[in-house]
Design a protein around this motif. Structure first.
Motif, PDB file in Angstrom:
ATOM      1  N   PHE A  57      -8.810   8.650   2.570  1.00 38.98           N
ATOM      2  CA  PHE A  57      -8.261   7.982   3.750  1.00 38.98           C
ATOM      3  C   PHE A  57      -9.251   8.019   4.913  1.00 38.98           C
ATOM      4  N   ILE A  58     -10.022   9.082   5.003  1.00 36.22           N
ATOM      5  CA  ILE A  58     -11.070   9.139   6.022  1.00 36.22           C
ATOM      6  C   ILE A  58     -12.104   8.043   5.773  1.00 36.22           C
ATOM      7  N   PHE A  79      -3.916   3.005  -6.891  1.00 31.15           N
ATOM      8  CA  PHE A  79      -3.244   4.286  -7.068  1.00 31.15           C
ATOM      9  C   PHE A  79      -3.424   4.712  -8.518  1.00 31.15           C
ATOM     10  N   HIS A  80      -3.720   5.969  -8.744  1.00 29.44           N
ATOM     11  CA  HIS A  80      -4.148   6.415 -10.071  1.00 29.44           C
ATOM     12  C   HIS A  80      -3.020   6.481 -11.092  1.00 29.44           C
ATOM     13  N   SER A  81      -1.817   6.912 -10.666  1.00 26.43           N
ATOM     14  CA  SER A  81      -0.758   7.168 -11.639  1.00 26.43           C
ATOM     15  C   SER A  81       0.591   6.906 -10.990  1.00 26.43           C
ATOM     16  N   SER A  82       1.618   7.605 -11.443  1.00 23.41           N
ATOM     17  CA  SER A  82       2.946   7.437 -10.862  1.00 23.41           C
ATOM     18  C   SER A  82       2.987   8.032  -9.457  1.00 23.41           C
ATOM     19  N   LEU A  83       4.102   7.816  -8.792  1.00 24.08           N
ATOM     20  CA  LEU A  83       4.238   8.261  -7.409  1.00 24.08           C
ATOM     21  C   LEU A  83       4.048   9.773  -7.274  1.00 24.08           C
ATOM     22  N   ASN A  84       3.320  10.160  -6.238  1.00 26.00           N
ATOM     23  CA  ASN A  84       3.269  11.559  -5.833  1.00 26.00           C
ATOM     24  C   ASN A  84       3.123  11.592  -4.314  1.00 26.00           C
ATOM     25  N   LYS A  85       2.840  12.745  -3.761  1.00 26.66           N
ATOM     26  CA  LYS A  85       2.879  12.885  -2.303  1.00 26.66           C
ATOM     27  C   LYS A  85       1.811  12.061  -1.594  1.00 26.66           C
ATOM     28  N   GLU A  86       0.791  11.607  -2.311  1.00 21.78           N
ATOM     29  CA  GLU A  86      -0.223  10.772  -1.665  1.00 21.78           C
ATOM     30  C   GLU A  86       0.311   9.386  -1.313  1.00 21.78           C
ATOM     31  N   TRP A  87       1.406   8.974  -1.960  1.00 23.02           N
ATOM     32  CA  TRP A  87       1.972   7.666  -1.626  1.00 23.02           C
ATOM     33  C   TRP A  87       2.421   7.623  -0.167  1.00 23.02           C
ATOM     34  N   GLN A  88       2.991   8.704   0.332  1.00 19.91           N
ATOM     35  CA  GLN A  88       3.413   8.732   1.735  1.00 19.91           C
ATOM     36  C   GLN A  88       2.213   8.637   2.665  1.00 19.91           C
ATOM     37  N   LEU A  89       1.121   9.268   2.297  1.00 23.75           N
ATOM     38  CA  LEU A  89      -0.103   9.141   3.097  1.00 23.75           C
ATOM     39  C   LEU A  89      -0.588   7.696   3.099  1.00 23.75           C
ATOM     40  N   GLU A  91       1.345   5.027   2.699  1.00 22.09           N
ATOM     41  CA  GLU A  91       2.278   4.283   3.556  1.00 22.09           C
ATOM     42  C   GLU A  91       1.891   4.427   5.027  1.00 22.09           C
ATOM     43  N   ASN A  92       1.578   5.643   5.429  1.00 17.89           N
ATOM     44  CA  ASN A  92       1.178   5.873   6.823  1.00 17.89           C
ATOM     45  C   ASN A  92      -0.109   5.134   7.153  1.00 17.89           C
ATOM     46  N   TRP A  93      -1.054   5.112   6.202  1.00 15.32           N
ATOM     47  CA  TRP A  93      -2.315   4.415   6.432  1.00 15.32           C
ATOM     48  C   TRP A  93      -2.085   2.912   6.575  1.00 15.32           C
ATOM     49  N   VAL A  94      -1.252   2.346   5.736  1.00 15.30           N
ATOM     50  CA  VAL A  94      -0.955   0.906   5.812  1.00 15.30           C
ATOM     51  C   VAL A  94      -0.340   0.555   7.155  1.00 15.30           C
ATOM     52  N   GLN A  95       0.577   1.361   7.613  1.00 14.96           N
ATOM     53  CA  GLN A  95       1.283   1.068   8.857  1.00 14.96           C
ATOM     54  C   GLN A  95       0.361   1.057  10.071  1.00 14.96           C
ATOM     55  N   LYS A  96      -0.713   1.824  10.020  1.00 15.13           N
ATOM     56  CA  LYS A  96      -1.624   1.869  11.181  1.00 15.13           C
ATOM     57  C   LYS A  96      -2.822   0.938  11.019  1.00 15.13           C
ATOM     58  N   THR A  97      -2.939   0.265   9.854  1.00 15.74           N
ATOM     59  CA  THR A  97      -4.073  -0.621   9.592  1.00 15.74           C
ATOM     60  C   THR A  97      -3.670  -2.061   9.896  1.00 15.74           C
ATOM     61  N   PRO A  98      -4.313  -2.719  10.852  1.00 11.75           N
ATOM     62  CA  PRO A  98      -3.875  -4.057  11.266  1.00 11.75           C
ATOM     63  C   PRO A  98      -4.179  -5.162  10.267  1.00 11.75           C
ATOM     64  N   ALA A  99      -5.110  -4.966   9.356  1.00 13.41           N
ATOM     65  CA  ALA A  99      -5.502  -6.023   8.419  1.00 13.41           C
ATOM     66  C   ALA A  99      -4.395  -6.309   7.407  1.00 13.41           C
ATOM     67  N   LEU A 119       5.883  -2.654   1.671  1.00 12.50           N
ATOM     68  CA  LEU A 119       4.772  -2.520   2.612  1.00 12.50           C
ATOM     69  C   LEU A 119       4.111  -3.865   2.904  1.00 12.50           C
ATOM     70  N   ALA A 120       4.732  -4.955   2.420  1.00 11.90           N
ATOM     71  CA  ALA A 120       4.206  -6.320   2.610  1.00 11.90           C
ATOM     72  C   ALA A 120       2.828  -6.485   1.968  1.00 11.90           C
ATOM     73  N   ILE A 121       2.630  -5.857   0.798  1.00  9.42           N
ATOM     74  CA  ILE A 121       1.384  -5.983   0.055  1.00  9.42           C
ATOM     75  C   ILE A 121       1.649  -6.818  -1.193  1.00  9.42           C
ATOM     76  N   PRO A 122       1.173  -8.062  -1.233  1.00  9.01           N
ATOM     77  CA  PRO A 122       1.355  -8.871  -2.441  1.00  9.01           C
ATOM     78  C   PRO A 122       0.436  -8.393  -3.564  1.00  9.01           C
ATOM     79  N   ILE A 123       0.915  -8.559  -4.804  1.00 10.06           N
ATOM     80  CA  ILE A 123       0.150  -8.141  -5.975  1.00 10.06           C
ATOM     81  C   ILE A 123      -0.211  -9.373  -6.798  1.00 10.06           C
TER      82      ILE A 123
END
Length: 210
Positions: A57-58, A79-89, A91-99, A119-123
């Protein structure tokens, strides 16, 4: 230090973090971040430092700040695998990224599409933008230049004596450019270039044409 190249009369700026900026489209291309991999390995007892979770994230923040893109397109294995605690990180990164953020799905992207939709991310399975084909796996398509990832390309250099060095790289063929893995904990695969190939190695904080 970045390195600029031109493909089909478009400018692309290679960044030492492993991403590439498409100047005319103000689009940042990034492949193989593998978020969640550190937490996944730590869960099963691997001795991976906790601080490694935050390093991706840095690096994402730094490259976004350098280019200020309108769009960020992840070329698979975000994302490497199924959901884990990095997903919340994430989410926070997406919310603060204007692009605007787009995802071209890779083989590791198994998280439910609904999580990305929230998160409004199309696939996409692939994207075609003018004369360029954006995929995760390397593809060949007539009249299109392919940007892709998946391979985690690296180049092996040999110096005097028995000195050897393995470096991640942008690996350019005649109709294709394979981006290096962006993630810090991903590994690499050594490719052997032909005379027609171009290799742009990442050496510390610089991109150098080999």
């Amino acid at each position: 230090m970045t390195h600029s190249i031109r493909i089909k009369n478009q400018e692309f700026i290679l960044h030492p973090h492993g991403g590439m900026f498409w100047a005319e489209k103000s689009m940042l291309l990034i492949s193989d971040v593998h978020l969640g991999k550190v937490a996944h390995f730590r869960k099963f007892g691997a001795a991976v430092p906790q601080k490694a979770i935050h390093k991706n994230f840095i690096l994402l923040d730094e490259i976004v700040n350098d280019f200020q893109p309108f769009q960020i397109c992840f070329l698979g294995d975000l994302f490497h695998s199924s959901l884990n605690k990095e997903w919340q990180l994430f989410e926070n990164w997406v919310q603060k990224t204007p692009a605007e953020i787009l995802l071209v799905a890779g083989n590791h992207d198994i998280i439910a599409p609904e999580k990305f939709e929230a998160l409004a991310i199309p696939i996409f399975q692939e994207l075609i933008i003018e004369d360029f084909l954006l995929t995760h796996h390397p593809e060949e398509r007539k009249n299109l230049f392919n940007f892709c990832g998946h391979i985690h390309p690296a180049i092996r250099l040999q110096g005097s004596g028995r000195q050897r060095l393995k470096l991640p790289c942008f690996f350019k063929k005649q109709h294709q450019l394979i981006l290096p893995a962006f993630g810090e904990f991903t590994g690499t695969y050594t490719l052997e270039p032909t005379k027609k190939d171009e290799v742009y190695a990442i050496v510390e904080n610089e991109v150098i044409k080999i």
